[in-house]
Design an enzyme around this catalytic site. Sequence first.
Site, PDB file in Angstrom:
ATOM      1  N   ASN A  50       0.850  -1.204  -0.009  1.00  0.00           N
ATOM      2  CA  ASN A  50       0.017  -0.103   0.075  1.00  0.00           C
ATOM      3  C   ASN A  50       0.955   1.146  -0.036  1.00  0.00           C
ATOM      4  OD1 ASN A  50      -2.032   1.805   0.228  1.00  0.00           O
ATOM      5  ND2 ASN A  50      -2.603   1.447   2.519  1.00  0.00           N
ATOM      6  N   LYS A  52      -0.196   4.336  -0.417  1.00  0.00           N
ATOM      7  CA  LYS A  52      -0.864   5.346   0.267  1.00  0.00           C
ATOM      8  C   LYS A  52      -0.607   6.688  -0.583  1.00  0.00           C
ATOM      9  CE  LYS A  52      -0.168   3.253   5.160  1.00  0.00           C
ATOM     10  NZ  LYS A  52      -0.173   3.630   6.168  1.00  0.00           N
ATOM     11  N   HIS A 137      -9.369   0.544   5.168  1.00  0.00           N
ATOM     12  CA  HIS A 137      -8.248   0.741   5.805  1.00  0.00           C
ATOM     13  C   HIS A 137      -8.593   1.688   7.166  1.00  0.00           C
ATOM     14  CE1 HIS A 137      -4.249   2.266   6.323  1.00  0.00           C
ATOM     15  NE2 HIS A 137      -3.720   1.089   5.808  1.00  0.00           N
ATOM     16  N   GLU A 139      -7.116   4.272   7.934  1.00  0.00           N
ATOM     17  CA  GLU A 139      -6.981   5.659   7.801  1.00  0.00           C
ATOM     18  C   GLU A 139      -8.178   6.374   7.172  1.00  0.00           C
ATOM     19  OE1 GLU A 139      -2.194   5.346   7.250  1.00  0.00           O
ATOM     20  OE2 GLU A 139      -3.312   5.578   5.345  1.00  0.00           O
ATOM     21  N   GLU A 207      -4.745  -5.137  10.873  1.00  0.00           N
ATOM     22  CA  GLU A 207      -4.064  -4.234  10.905  1.00  0.00           C
ATOM     23  C   GLU A 207      -4.126  -3.288  12.170  1.00  0.00           C
ATOM     24  OE1 GLU A 207      -2.269  -2.430   6.918  1.00  0.00           O
ATOM     25  OE2 GLU A 207      -4.515  -1.676   7.017  1.00  0.00           O
ATOM     26  N   GLY A 213       2.704   2.505  10.987  1.00  0.00           N
ATOM     27  CA  GLY A 213       3.797   3.498  10.800  1.00  0.00           C
ATOM     28  C   GLY A 213       4.287   4.168  11.952  1.00  0.00           C
ATOM     29  N   SER A 253       3.777  -1.823  10.231  1.00  0.00           N
ATOM     30  CA  SER A 253       5.015  -1.670  10.429  1.00  0.00           C
ATOM     31  C   SER A 253       5.872  -2.894   9.915  1.00  0.00           C
ATOM     32  CB  SER A 253       5.437  -1.335  11.926  1.00  0.00           C
ATOM     33  OG  SER A 253       5.040   0.300  12.124  1.00  0.00           O
TER      34      SER A 253
END
Length: 301
Positions: A50, A52, A137, A139, A207, A213, A253
């Site tokens: 991904n 992003k 996702h 985000e 996730e 991240g 991560s």
Amino acid sequence: LKPFWHKLSVASRAQQPPLSSPTRRGSRPRAFDHSQTAMAPVRKPFVGGNWKSNGTLESAKVLCKAFMPSVPAWRNKVDVVLCPILPQLSLVKKITSKSPIKVAAQNVSSTAEGAFTGEVSAAQLKDFGVQWTLIGHSERRTKYGETDAITADKMEKCQAAGVSVIFCIGELLEEREAGKTDEVNKRQLDAVVDKVKDWKNVVIAYEPVWAIGTGKVASPEQAQETHAAIRKMLAEATSQEVADGVRILYGGSVSPDNCKDLIEKPDIDGFLVGGASLKPTFTEIITSCVPPVPLKKPKFI
């Protein structure tokens, strides 16, 4: 002959007799003696990258070309999907067209075509030759208000259009600290279960939001425990056959340094990779998922 993989559920591992021959790595084997036990579920490893909202056309070109030399090492052994930004999709498709790499959109509309400015429908992705998309996702959920109901609508549209889905679920740090990991994952999964008609077109990505991240990674044991719980939820909501066949990825991560320990766990079927997929060393994560080949017992004359 096409290669095959044996990924064992926790239950099936408990019934499995010891192997009589060693494997290349000194950890959990993925192949076993067929004469002594039933065939285990077959789950081909899967790795998604991904990107992003990162990169340019030039950086995408450089990165894709850097990935190509690794293809012979994992061809037919691992499914690989790249998720670039929309302006890069056409270029990435072109560069990877002669390889097994597939492309995915990072988002898809919950609506059909029409007066929906800025939206791209599942049918339009299909028409453009995009075979995969992300849905849910963290985000999108936390920054753009994507609710469980919206993910359900998106899943329904993708199933109707024949677009495969990497469906993301996972808990926030405060939810994990409150012991609500399974509750959150079940709620997010339950929202789409009834919308799925063909589970072969769905991959689940767990996730933990607190690990995305941040450099923090769930330990292999934590990840395995959660993946096994998700598989159990899926079995209860659908069937054991579906649960045994669906691939569950870990994301959060993931790096070349930690992927080998994670992929050894029986319910981790690959990875959804963020920042590390923007580096040439992403291929190390892909090759870590190649199933080991059992060593053959020597024949004595």
